[in-house]
Design a protein around this motif. Structure first.
Motif, PDB file in Angstrom:
ATOM      1  N   GLN A  47       0.844  -1.159   0.064  1.00 11.47           N
ATOM      2  CA  GLN A  47       0.020  -0.055   0.281  1.00 11.47           C
ATOM      3  C   GLN A  47       0.976   1.120   0.020  1.00 11.47           C
ATOM      4  O   GLN A  47       0.606   2.277  -0.902  1.00 11.47           O
ATOM      5  CB  GLN A  47      -0.682  -0.087   1.015  1.00 11.47           C
ATOM      6  CG  GLN A  47      -2.054  -0.924   1.150  1.00 11.47           C
ATOM      7  CD  GLN A  47      -2.831  -1.366   2.355  1.00 11.47           C
ATOM      8  OE1 GLN A  47      -2.384  -0.726   3.351  1.00 11.47           O
ATOM      9  NE2 GLN A  47      -3.865  -1.595   2.264  1.00 11.47           N
ATOM     10  N   MET A  48       1.832   1.279   0.814  1.00  3.05           N
ATOM     11  CA  MET A  48       2.640   2.477   0.779  1.00  3.05           C
ATOM     12  C   MET A  48       3.432   2.719  -0.304  1.00  3.05           C
ATOM     13  O   MET A  48       3.520   3.973  -0.826  1.00  3.05           O
ATOM     14  CB  MET A  48       3.926   2.363   1.881  1.00  3.05           C
ATOM     15  CG  MET A  48       3.000   2.476   3.153  1.00  3.05           C
ATOM     16  SD  MET A  48       4.448   2.391   4.636  1.00  3.05           S
ATOM     17  CE  MET A  48       5.045   3.947   4.547  1.00  3.05           C
ATOM     18  N   LEU A  49       3.850   1.717  -1.078  1.00  2.00           N
ATOM     19  CA  LEU A  49       4.585   1.806  -2.493  1.00  2.00           C
ATOM     20  C   LEU A  49       3.464   2.305  -3.309  1.00  2.00           C
ATOM     21  O   LEU A  49       3.907   3.251  -4.319  1.00  2.00           O
ATOM     22  CB  LEU A  49       5.036   0.546  -3.007  1.00  2.00           C
ATOM     23  CG  LEU A  49       6.355   0.257  -2.004  1.00  2.00           C
ATOM     24  CD1 LEU A  49       6.803  -1.209  -2.614  1.00  2.00           C
ATOM     25  CD2 LEU A  49       7.409   1.120  -2.186  1.00  2.00           C
ATOM     26  N   LEU A  50       2.202   1.880  -3.663  1.00  2.00           N
ATOM     27  CA  LEU A  50       1.071   2.389  -4.404  1.00  2.00           C
ATOM     28  C   LEU A  50       0.974   3.747  -4.049  1.00  2.00           C
ATOM     29  O   LEU A  50       0.550   4.447  -5.196  1.00  2.00           O
ATOM     30  CB  LEU A  50      -0.014   1.439  -4.340  1.00  2.00           C
ATOM     31  CG  LEU A  50       0.134  -0.045  -4.837  1.00  2.00           C
ATOM     32  CD1 LEU A  50      -1.130  -0.871  -4.349  1.00  2.00           C
ATOM     33  CD2 LEU A  50       0.428  -0.132  -6.042  1.00  2.00           C
ATOM     34  N   ALA A  51       0.744   4.082  -2.960  1.00  2.00           N
ATOM     35  CA  ALA A  51       0.189   5.592  -2.464  1.00  2.00           C
ATOM     36  C   ALA A  51       1.363   6.515  -2.925  1.00  2.00           C
ATOM     37  O   ALA A  51       1.040   7.450  -3.552  1.00  2.00           O
ATOM     38  CB  ALA A  51       0.290   5.833  -1.090  1.00  2.00           C
ATOM     39  N   LEU A  52       2.683   6.001  -2.902  1.00  2.00           N
ATOM     40  CA  LEU A  52       3.809   6.944  -3.276  1.00  2.00           C
ATOM     41  C   LEU A  52       3.525   7.113  -4.782  1.00  2.00           C
ATOM     42  O   LEU A  52       3.824   8.134  -5.461  1.00  2.00           O
ATOM     43  CB  LEU A  52       5.055   6.358  -2.728  1.00  2.00           C
ATOM     44  CG  LEU A  52       6.377   7.132  -3.057  1.00  2.00           C
ATOM     45  CD1 LEU A  52       6.291   8.579  -2.353  1.00  2.00           C
ATOM     46  CD2 LEU A  52       7.722   6.395  -2.487  1.00  2.00           C
TER      47      LEU A  52
END
Length: 158
Positions: A47-52
């Motif tokens: 999720q954090m990579l997708l958000a970034l």
């Protein structure tokens, strides 16, 4: 004393860091809404990579997008995903999936779709709702909170 309250101290420091971003409240709120939406999707490991990545593509605030994803963490994820699944299952009118006696590819394929479809529908609904609510709250409170004078955290004796 601060060691006993390290979680709250870290939360306060992250809140201050978020409030002091040199960006407009509108971009910060949009980034947080993007993070909240992606935080509700069933992509728990990335999720954090997708958000970034999405914040870079959409030119939103990257830090606030990553902070918004933190709505799902190991403590809250089972409750959020369970609620999303049940909501999607009820809206689709599906019964609870039954576990089969055989563990083969056909069973996994059927069982997977019985779980993935309601979970995706529920996460879409909850993601949109949390994004709109989060955007509304942040866009109103950032200008107000930037005017607050936040006291220093008490330091321990050395």
């Amino acid at each position: 004393m601060w060691r006993r309250w390290s979680f709250f101290r870290q939360f306060k420091l992250n809140l201050i860091r978020l409030l002091r971003l040199q960006d407009s409240p509108h971009r910060i709120a949009r980034g947080l809404a993007l993070g909240l939406f992606l935080g509700m999707t069933p992509t728990f490991g990335v999720q954090m990579l997708l958000a970034l990545f999405a914040a870079i593509l959409l030119r939103e605030n990257k830090l606030s997008a990553v902070v918004g994803v933190w709505v799902t963490n190991p403590v809250t994820a089972p409750f959020i995903y369970g609620l999303e699944y049940e909501t999607g299952r009820i809206l689709l009118g599906l019964p609870h999936p039954a576990l089969g006696m055989e563990f083969n590819y056909q069973f996994l394929q059927k069982f997977g779709w019985q779980v993935i479809t309601p979970l995706c529908l529920g996460s879409l609904l909850f993601g949109l709702a949390s994004a709109f609510i989060g955007y509304g709250i942040v866009i109103k409170f950032i200008p107000v909170m930037r005017k607050w004078r936040i006291k220093r955290w008490p330091r321990g004796r050395r």
